[in-house]
Motif scaffolding. Structure first.
Motif, PDB file in Angstrom:
ATOM      1  N   ARG B  65       0.805  -1.221   0.000  1.00 59.42           N
ATOM      2  CA  ARG B  65       0.000   0.000   0.000  1.00 59.42           C
ATOM      3  C   ARG B  65       0.830   1.260   0.000  1.00 59.42           C
ATOM      4  NH1 ARG B  65      -2.369  -4.248   1.279  1.00 59.42           N
ATOM      5  NH2 ARG B  65      -4.605  -4.483   1.032  1.00 59.42           N
ATOM      6  N   MET B  66       2.135   1.099  -0.021  1.00 58.12           N
ATOM      7  CA  MET B  66       2.967   2.307  -0.113  1.00 58.12           C
ATOM      8  C   MET B  66       2.947   2.849  -1.531  1.00 58.12           C
ATOM      9  SD  MET B  66       6.266   1.801   2.268  1.00 58.12           S
ATOM     10  CE  MET B  66       7.100   1.272   0.853  1.00 58.12           C
ATOM     11  N   ASP B  67       3.635   2.157  -2.409  1.00 61.04           N
ATOM     12  CA  ASP B  67       3.587   2.536  -3.811  1.00 61.04           C
ATOM     13  C   ASP B  67       2.623   1.582  -4.478  1.00 61.04           C
ATOM     14  OD1 ASP B  67       3.912   3.076  -6.398  1.00 61.04           O
ATOM     15  OD2 ASP B  67       6.071   2.851  -6.463  1.00 61.04           O
ATOM     16  N   TYR B  68       1.359   1.971  -4.440  1.00 59.22           N
ATOM     17  CA  TYR B  68       0.348   1.017  -4.900  1.00 59.22           C
ATOM     18  C   TYR B  68       0.367   0.814  -6.404  1.00 59.22           C
ATOM     19  CZ  TYR B  68      -1.652   5.664  -4.530  1.00 59.22           C
ATOM     20  OH  TYR B  68      -1.833   7.019  -4.563  1.00 59.22           O
ATOM     21  N   VAL B  69       1.160   1.591  -7.104  1.00 61.65           N
ATOM     22  CA  VAL B  69       1.254   1.381  -8.552  1.00 61.65           C
ATOM     23  C   VAL B  69       2.296   0.315  -8.852  1.00 61.65           C
ATOM     24  CG1 VAL B  69       1.661   2.506 -10.747  1.00 61.65           C
ATOM     25  CG2 VAL B  69       0.510   3.711  -8.948  1.00 61.65           C
ATOM     26  N   SER B  70       3.224   0.097  -7.938  1.00 69.37           N
ATOM     27  CA  SER B  70       4.192  -0.956  -8.186  1.00 69.37           C
ATOM     28  C   SER B  70       4.462  -1.730  -6.894  1.00 69.37           C
ATOM     29  CB  SER B  70       5.464  -0.394  -8.807  1.00 69.37           C
ATOM     30  OG  SER B  70       6.461  -0.214  -7.890  1.00 69.37           O
ATOM     31  N   ALA B  71       3.447  -2.477  -6.478  1.00 65.09           N
ATOM     32  CA  ALA B  71       3.502  -3.160  -5.190  1.00 65.09           C
ATOM     33  C   ALA B  71       4.564  -4.254  -5.153  1.00 65.09           C
ATOM     34  CB  ALA B  71       2.136  -3.751  -4.865  1.00 65.09           C
ATOM     35  N   MET B  72       4.842  -4.861  -6.300  1.00 64.14           N
ATOM     36  CA  MET B  72       5.771  -5.988  -6.300  1.00 64.14           C
ATOM     37  C   MET B  72       7.167  -5.561  -5.867  1.00 64.14           C
ATOM     38  SD  MET B  72       4.475  -8.912  -7.061  1.00 64.14           S
ATOM     39  CE  MET B  72       3.139  -9.720  -7.898  1.00 64.14           C
ATOM     40  N   THR B  73       7.620  -4.419  -6.343  1.00 63.75           N
ATOM     41  CA  THR B  73       8.961  -3.984  -5.958  1.00 63.75           C
ATOM     42  C   THR B  73       9.008  -3.664  -4.467  1.00 63.75           C
ATOM     43  OG1 THR B  73       8.331  -1.851  -6.818  1.00 63.75           O
ATOM     44  CG2 THR B  73       9.805  -3.135  -8.164  1.00 63.75           C
ATOM     45  N   ASN B  74       7.917  -3.159  -3.922  1.00 62.45           N
ATOM     46  CA  ASN B  74       7.893  -2.879  -2.486  1.00 62.45           C
ATOM     47  C   ASN B  74       7.978  -4.166  -1.694  1.00 62.45           C
ATOM     48  OD1 ASN B  74       7.324  -0.454  -3.549  1.00 62.45           O
ATOM     49  ND2 ASN B  74       5.421  -0.136  -2.472  1.00 62.45           N
ATOM     50  N   ASN B  75       7.215  -5.151  -2.137  1.00 64.67           N
ATOM     51  CA  ASN B  75       7.301  -6.479  -1.523  1.00 64.67           C
ATOM     52  C   ASN B  75       8.739  -6.926  -1.511  1.00 64.67           C
ATOM     53  OD1 ASN B  75       4.350  -8.423  -2.402  1.00 64.67           O
ATOM     54  ND2 ASN B  75       4.594  -6.557  -1.273  1.00 64.67           N
ATOM     55  N   TYR B  76       9.364  -6.757  -2.645  1.00 62.82           N
ATOM     56  CA  TYR B  76      10.703  -7.313  -2.796  1.00 62.82           C
ATOM     57  C   TYR B  76      11.700  -6.622  -1.885  1.00 62.82           C
ATOM     58  CZ  TYR B  76      14.871  -9.323  -4.721  1.00 62.82           C
ATOM     59  OH  TYR B  76      16.039 -10.016  -4.846  1.00 62.82           O
ATOM     60  N   VAL B  77      11.613  -5.321  -1.761  1.00 57.25           N
ATOM     61  CA  VAL B  77      12.645  -4.642  -0.991  1.00 57.25           C
ATOM     62  C   VAL B  77      12.589  -5.076   0.472  1.00 57.25           C
ATOM     63  CG1 VAL B  77      11.420  -2.510  -0.410  1.00 57.25           C
ATOM     64  CG2 VAL B  77      13.859  -2.473  -0.693  1.00 57.25           C
ATOM     65  N   ALA B 108       4.005  -2.249 -16.067  1.00 60.18           N
ATOM     66  CA  ALA B 108       2.680  -1.767 -15.676  1.00 60.18           C
ATOM     67  C   ALA B 108       2.769  -0.375 -15.081  1.00 60.18           C
ATOM     68  CB  ALA B 108       2.061  -2.728 -14.662  1.00 60.18           C
ATOM     69  N   SER B 109       3.764  -0.175 -14.252  1.00 61.19           N
ATOM     70  CA  SER B 109       3.892   1.113 -13.584  1.00 61.19           C
ATOM     71  C   SER B 109       4.210   2.228 -14.575  1.00 61.19           C
ATOM     72  CB  SER B 109       4.986   1.018 -12.532  1.00 61.19           C
ATOM     73  OG  SER B 109       5.325   2.272 -12.052  1.00 61.19           O
ATOM     74  N   VAL B 112       1.098   3.177 -16.436  1.00 60.26           N
ATOM     75  CA  VAL B 112       0.235   4.093 -15.685  1.00 60.26           C
ATOM     76  C   VAL B 112       0.799   5.497 -15.757  1.00 60.26           C
ATOM     77  CG1 VAL B 112      -0.627   4.694 -13.413  1.00 60.26           C
ATOM     78  CG2 VAL B 112      -0.542   2.328 -14.103  1.00 60.26           C
ATOM     79  N   TRP B 113       2.106   5.577 -15.593  1.00 61.33           N
ATOM     80  CA  TRP B 113       2.716   6.907 -15.665  1.00 61.33           C
ATOM     81  C   TRP B 113       2.465   7.536 -17.027  1.00 61.33           C
ATOM     82  CZ3 TRP B 113       6.420   8.461 -19.161  1.00 61.33           C
ATOM     83  CH2 TRP B 113       6.830   9.781 -18.988  1.00 61.33           C
ATOM     84  N   TRP B 114       2.664   6.756 -18.073  1.00 65.83           N
ATOM     85  CA  TRP B 114       2.504   7.283 -19.423  1.00 65.83           C
ATOM     86  C   TRP B 114       1.081   7.794 -19.621  1.00 65.83           C
ATOM     87  CZ3 TRP B 114      -0.164   5.532 -23.915  1.00 65.83           C
ATOM     88  CH2 TRP B 114       0.242   6.141 -25.091  1.00 65.83           C
ATOM     89  N   GLY B 115       0.126   6.964 -19.237  1.00 66.91           N
ATOM     90  CA  GLY B 115      -1.273   7.355 -19.426  1.00 66.91           C
ATOM     91  C   GLY B 115      -1.625   8.598 -18.641  1.00 66.91           C
ATOM     92  N   THR B 116      -1.240   8.632 -17.374  1.00 68.58           N
ATOM     93  CA  THR B 116      -1.649   9.768 -16.563  1.00 68.58           C
ATOM     94  C   THR B 116      -0.881  11.023 -16.954  1.00 68.58           C
ATOM     95  OG1 THR B 116      -0.103   9.015 -14.897  1.00 68.58           O
ATOM     96  CG2 THR B 116      -2.393   8.477 -14.557  1.00 68.58           C
ATOM     97  N   TYR B 117       0.338  10.855 -17.399  1.00 73.41           N
ATOM     98  CA  TYR B 117       1.113  12.026 -17.815  1.00 73.41           C
ATOM     99  C   TYR B 117       0.436  12.697 -19.003  1.00 73.41           C
ATOM    100  CZ  TYR B 117       5.297  14.828 -18.638  1.00 73.41           C
ATOM    101  OH  TYR B 117       6.172  15.851 -18.783  1.00 73.41           O
ATOM    102  N   ASP B 133      -3.540  -2.063 -21.912  1.00 72.21           N
ATOM    103  CA  ASP B 133      -2.403  -2.976 -21.905  1.00 72.21           C
ATOM    104  C   ASP B 133      -1.961  -3.322 -20.494  1.00 72.21           C
ATOM    105  OD1 ASP B 133      -2.510  -2.877 -24.607  1.00 72.21           O
ATOM    106  OD2 ASP B 133      -1.227  -1.126 -24.721  1.00 72.21           O
ATOM    107  N   ARG B 134      -2.124  -2.369 -19.589  1.00 65.91           N
ATOM    108  CA  ARG B 134      -1.796  -2.675 -18.194  1.00 65.91           C
ATOM    109  C   ARG B 134      -2.737  -3.749 -17.664  1.00 65.91           C
ATOM    110  NH1 ARG B 134      -4.028  -0.253 -13.500  1.00 65.91           N
ATOM    111  NH2 ARG B 134      -2.717  -0.511 -11.678  1.00 65.91           N
TER     112      ARG B 134
END
Lengths: 263, 366, 151, 336
Positions: B65-77, B108-109, B112-117, B133-134
């Motif tokens: 729930r920290m960086d909810y756009v890329s939760a997997m990397t948070n899990n990993y760290v 995926a992240s 999301v950035w591309w679309g919202t930008y 595509d995401r």
């Protein structure tokens, strides 16, 4: 150069001899544990199918009403098991230590040199203690005296030997006896890393701000101030950052009492 | 007498382009910004405080729930930090699975950035194209671990689920599909003159400033500093794969845009190799004690998240709960440069620059 | 100008391409088996080991046990079991630690209601939530010491 | 219809005028309703969605439902707003948008009036709407609105000029400001229509027209990702509906005007196609123009304020002036 190579091989850990010793030690430990378990199992064989160790053992007491003797026997068995396990562990550790006398880390020379420079250029008592954090990729870790911290920081950034221009992270911790601010920095050009601890007392915690040296520290210090209450004299704009301005207390302190009992 | 007055404008906390509850107080002279003060904390949930009373397995869902756009990397760290502390060996298959999901997550992240930008800049369609595509990646994750956003997938010592049957093939099919779509994106946006004039030369800073502010990820690489933790301090299995680190020269929004687009392609390249080398079978969970109690000590582990260097500093006293857990959140650190960048820019560029820094407010406030 | 034209071409082509909209409320979503929805709880399997309540990161599970009414049998049986779905984050940890698969995930996810009180679900409700139960429950955690899944 | 205008005003005539006005109002409202519907559908398709489909068959009643919703919503006026200007602004915006429609000829016989200064009338009236937008921005007493209003003022002034000058070429070629005369001056084959001989004027006109409409990529006054909703942040209910209505009536007007000025009005592209009535041709061309606006909106990002200004003054204005100059030389050399 050799340092860097070694950093890259970080994943590979042990030499064959070391591994062998470790496996042997582990096997011994396992045997000892098994024996202890069997003993424990005997004690409660009458009541339990002893399907699962660990989890079940902790959870099961609720399942049935034990007679006093049974309970006593069980407690005793558990204690014995624990003792046996601890002993096995100790033995294993001793065996491992015997088999491979600890070699100094490859980063030891770098740490020594760092201490040397800080001692000569800043003050003799600038470095309180130091060690190599081996689990953390052999990270040289130094504890620096609060009053010398700012000069040391300048040196760490600008000195030829360090060139730590990139401050990765600033964290604070409340160690109950004292407060601590921890800096992780790295040099982009040489990729040398250092971890610096700065201790401060708990009543009037204050550590010199390094925001003038590394801009990164700006908000990080504000966050530490907000959550731990460490003041950073020299900071351009020391305000709360996460909590609202009228918040009372510093949440990450160990003695913090939440206002809302629900949380 | 004609007199001009400065206008104090609160951009946010509820504003379409602050990507969550984030506020910037700007002093405007006409439309030109004189001073900008970011105000945050609206999404502060005290993850670090909560973590002090939870054991390590229980913290994993919180990192989602920290960086909810890329939760997997948070899990990993988090699991990476604990594993490093306990010197655990992770089975190869588990490590491959982790790497694949992390790279998919990066794709995926960035989508999301591309679309919202582009949405910030005023084009609506790219947002929906990116989400189409995401969605495929999200579905892949859903199939793998049963959730679409908050995966709770990794565990200390391995991963929770093995890849279901045919999953790897689906990832394999996704790569050429995504490559084709990338071409479509470029046709739709990357050549668009209006878009290019809007991002070229906006929010420029040099390498020295970027390092001084501790920027990471595309925000640092856009100035030409070759710094990617996947290359510089390889973790997981990144040293086994070939990929390039795209670098910029000018340090403006334009460079950041093209670096992220190129990173997308490079991620696909890594994925391609990872799928090829993926071990046929093997354990997905290493030998881990039942209760995870890292030895007393401290550790700082860091990995390259889509937004930059995400780090995890743990102080352990040998208990099942961390004594102190601190996350170095890339969005938080990257955002520091914002007040400096905004001075002298117009309101419109505020949105362009803020979008270009790529923040996730859940991570800023943590 | 060329870039603008290309962009117009892309959007024009998209007009006839396949639409991605889900017909959601009309057609139920097809979810994979592993999807983590509202838990299904089977009281008969529960051994009141309290592990789910302890692992829960949000402390949303509360349970009490009572002695087994059948004097022949040992142990406890479940008395009350409540999940507060205001708090539950469907993280799957409770089903992961459950030694008997008494609590498992389902594919149902619709929980919206007009009252917060409705989000407090008890044993009976969770037992009735018996559609689309997840088939595959043996995750990596089964290999960890102590917990056996083939009960 | 023109003959009625020559007759003295009797009660009967007045009733007829009024009836026509009401009928036309409903036609325009019907257009706006379904233009919004089609805009949402078209953009939906372009964005891989299916657009509105819940209210009525194929979602055909979606806009009606929206209008009904806006009608029954609470009418809010912020306490600190300038009350009278706040109420006046939507009216000032809407009235000119409807008034400009009188000069547009749909076929040779179907038109409301044939003013000999039709084009000038159009340009003059459409400017008044800008005042409404600025008033709305100012009266709302909201900083976002104010910025939106100021942007709108700057944008309208800069783009009104190229818009008017770009059609001067057409006026030169036809020697008249009357829209009917302009249509009749365009030939029977499609390459004789004004958009080819006046290609520069045509392009400038299209760009300036989109800008006048405040639509993507020139939707700066309401730029939702920057100014939230720009000048109508504080408006709700039917006052908001009036702004929307004005915007879409202008879409109607601009699409008609483009058709009339450059696309040959009700003329068929080839003489052998004249058996199809002129009104059909007009509607087809008109619909193409409207579709083009929707298409742009689905594709383009928004332009920046300073770029918008420099584009208007440094590119469009010189281009349109060159166009006038070249056309004048051409007319002088070959036609006279």
């Amino acid at each position: 150069m050799s340092d860097e190579q070694e950093v890259k091989r970080e994943r590979k850990i042990m030499t064959p001899e070391e591994r062998e010793a470790k496996i042997k030690a582990a096997a011994e430990a396992r045997a000892a544990r098994e024996a202890a378990k069997a003993q424990a199992g005997d004690a409660e064989a009458s009541t339990e199918d002893a399907a699962a160790e660990g989890t079940a053992a902790e959870a099961k007491p609720e399942r049935k009403i034990l007679t006093d003797e049974e309970k006593e026997a069980k407690v005793k068995a558990a204690a014995e098991a624990r003792a046996a396990r601890a002993k096995a562990k100790e033995e294993a550790e001793a065996a491992a230590a015997e088999a491979a006398p600890k070699e100094p880390s490859y980063n030891q020379p770098r740490l020594d040199r760092a201490i040397e420079i800080l001692k000569t250029k800043v003050a003799v008592d600038a470095v309180e203690e130091s060690y190599i954090n081996e689990n953390n990729s052999h990270l040289p870790t130094l504890t620096i005296k609060g009053e010398h911290w700012y000069t040391c920081a300048e040196l760490l950034k600008h000195d030829e030997a360090f060139q730590c221009d990139y401050l990765r992270n600033v964290s604070g911790a409340d160690h109950e006896t004292h407060m601590e601010v921890v800096y992780h920095m790295v040099s982009i050009s040489t990729q040398h890393e250092y971890c610096i601890h700065v201790k401060t007392d708990r009543e009037q915690p204050s550590v010199a701000s390094v925001t003038p040296i590394w801009q990164t520290a700006n908000w990080n210090e504000r966050e530490i101030y907000d959550l731990l209450g460490i003041a950073f004299p020299g900071h351009p704009d020391l305000r709360r950052i996460m909590m609202s301005d009228d918040w009372v207390g510093h949440p990450l302190r160990k003695d913090y009492v939440p206002l809302d009992s629900e949380v | 007498m004609i007199r001009t007055e400065e206008l104090l404008l609160n951009v946010g906390p509820q504003h379409p382009s602050t990507h969550g509850v984030f506020r910037i107080v700007v002093k405007l002279d006409g439309e030109v910004i004189k001073e900008a003060t970011p105000v945050m904390g609206y999404l502060h949930r005290g993850t670090e405080k909560l973590a002090e009373n939870l054991n390590y397995t229980q913290i994993i869902p919180y990192t989602d729930r920290m960086d909810y756009v890329s939760a997997m990397t948070n899990n990993y760290v988090l699991v990476h930090a604990v594993e490093k502390m306990m010197q655990l060996e992770i089975p190869e298959r588990a490590e491959f699975l982790r790497l694949i999901v992390m790279e998919l997550q990066r794709v995926a992240s960035h989508l999301v950035w591309w679309g919202t930008y582009l949405l910030d800049i005023g084009a609506m369609s790219p947002f929906l194209y990116a989400f189409r595509d995401r969605e495929i990646i999200i579905d892949l994750f859903n199939e793998l671990c049963g959730a679409r956003l908050t995966y709770n997938y990794m565990r200390v010592g391995g991963v929770k689920w093995d890849a279901p049957e045919g999953w790897i093939d689906k990832v394999r099919e996704f790569i050429p599909y995504m490559r084709k779509k990338m071409e479509e994106y470029d046709r739709l946006v990357s050549g668009n003159e209006i878009f290019l004039t809007r991002i070229k030369g906006v929010g420029t800073y040099d390498a020295q400033t970027a390092i001084d502010f501790g920027l990471s990820g595309a925000n640092l690489r856009c100035t030409g500093v070759n710094w990617d933790i996947r290359k510089n301090e390889p973790y997981s299995l990144y040293d086994r794969f070939e990929f390039d680190v795209p670098l910029g020269t000018n340090g403006d929004c334009y460079d950041r845009y093209f670096i992220r687009m190129e990173e997308l392609r490079q991620s696909l390249r890594i994925l391609e190799q990872a799928i090829e080398q993926f071990p046929k079978d093997g354990e997905i969970m290493g030998k881990v004690p039942r209760v995870i109690r890292p030895p007393a000590g401290e550790i700082y582990a860091r990995i390259e998240s889509p937004r930059g260097e995400i780090g995890c500093y743990i102080v352990s006293k040998g208990k099942a709960e961390p004594y102190r857990l601190k996350f170095r959140r890339p969005s938080f650190v990257n955002l520091q440069i914002l007040p400096k960048l905004l001075v002298g820019e117009t309101m419109t560029n505020l949105i362009t620059i803020l979008g270009g820094v790529d923040i996730v407010v859940g991570e800023v406030d943590c | 100008m060329k870039g603008l034209m290309k962009g117009l071409g892309v959007t024009f082509k998209a007009m006839t391409s396949k639409k991605v909209t889900y017909k959601y409320p009309d057609v139920p979503l097809a979810l994979p088996d592993r999807f983590r929805g509202i838990q299904y709880f089977e009281p008969d399997k529960c051994i009141v080991c309290n592990q789910c309540a302890r692992i829960c990161p949000t402390e949303c599970i509360t349970l009490t046990g009572k002695p087994n009414p059948d004097p022949e049998k040992k142990g406890k049986v479940i008395d009350t079991f409540d999940i507060n779905f205001e708090l539950c984050i469907l993280c799957d940890l409770c089903t992961e630690v459950c030694p008997t698969e008494a609590i498992v995930m389902t594919n149902n996810f619709e929980l919206a209601s007009y009252s917060r009180d409705d989000l407090f679900k008890n044993k009976e409700w969770l037992y009735e939530n018996n559609e689309n139960i997840r088939k595959e429950n043996n995750s990596a955690m089964t290999t960890r010491g102590g917990i056996k899944k083939d009960v | 219809m023109g003959t009625w205008l020559q007759e003295p005003l009797t009660w009967t005539n007045f009733a007829i005028f009024l009836a026509w006005g009401v009928v036309f109002l409903f036609i325009v409202l019907g257009f706006v309703t379904y233009a919004i519907y089609f805009e949402r559908k078209v953009i939906g398709w372009m964005q891989l969605r299916i657009g509105p489909n819940r209210v009525g068959p194929l979602g055909l009643f979606q806009t009606l439902a929206d209008i009904f919703k806006l009608l029954i919503k609470e009418d809010t006026i912020p306490r600190k707003a300038d009350r009278w200007l706040f109420i006046l602004a939507p009216v000032i915006t809407y009235v000119p948008s409807f008034a400009v429609l009188v000069v547009i000829p749909y076929t040779d016989s179907l038109y409301f009036t044939d003013l000999n200064v039709g084009l000038l009338y159009y340009g003059a009236l459409s400017c008044i709407s800008t005042i409404g937008i600025i008033l709305a921005g100012w009266a709302s007493n909201n900083k976002y609105s104010l910025l939106g209003g100021m942007r709108s003022a700057a944008q309208m002034i800069s783009y009104e000029i190229p818009l008017v000058i770009s059609v001067v070429g057409v006026i030169l070629l036809n020697g008249s400001l009357s829209l009917r005369t302009i249509v009749n001056g365009q030939g029977d084959y499609f390459w004789q229509w004004n958009f080819l001989p006046q290609i520069i004027g045509f392009v400038v006109f299209i760009i300036a027209a989109v800008s006048e409409l405040n639509r993507t990529p020139f939707d700066l006054p309401e730029a939702e990702s920057e100014l939230v909703a720009g000048y109508h942040v504080e408006y709700s209910g039917f006052r908001f509906a009036f702004f929307m209505l004005a915007e879409y009536v202008y879409v109607f007007a601009i699409a008609s005007l483009t058709t009339v000025l450059f696309l040959g009005g009700w003329h068929a592209p080839f003489p052998f196609l004249t058996f199809i009535p002129g009104i059909i041709w007009f509607i087809l061309k008109f619909m193409f123009c409207v579709f083009f606006l929707f298409w742009l909106r689905a594709t383009m990002p928004r332009i920046r304020v300073d770029q918008l200004m420099s584009f208007g003054w440094k590119v469009l204005l010189p281009l349109s002036l060159i166009n006038v100059f070249v056309t004048a030389i051409y007319v002088e050399l070959f036609i006279k």
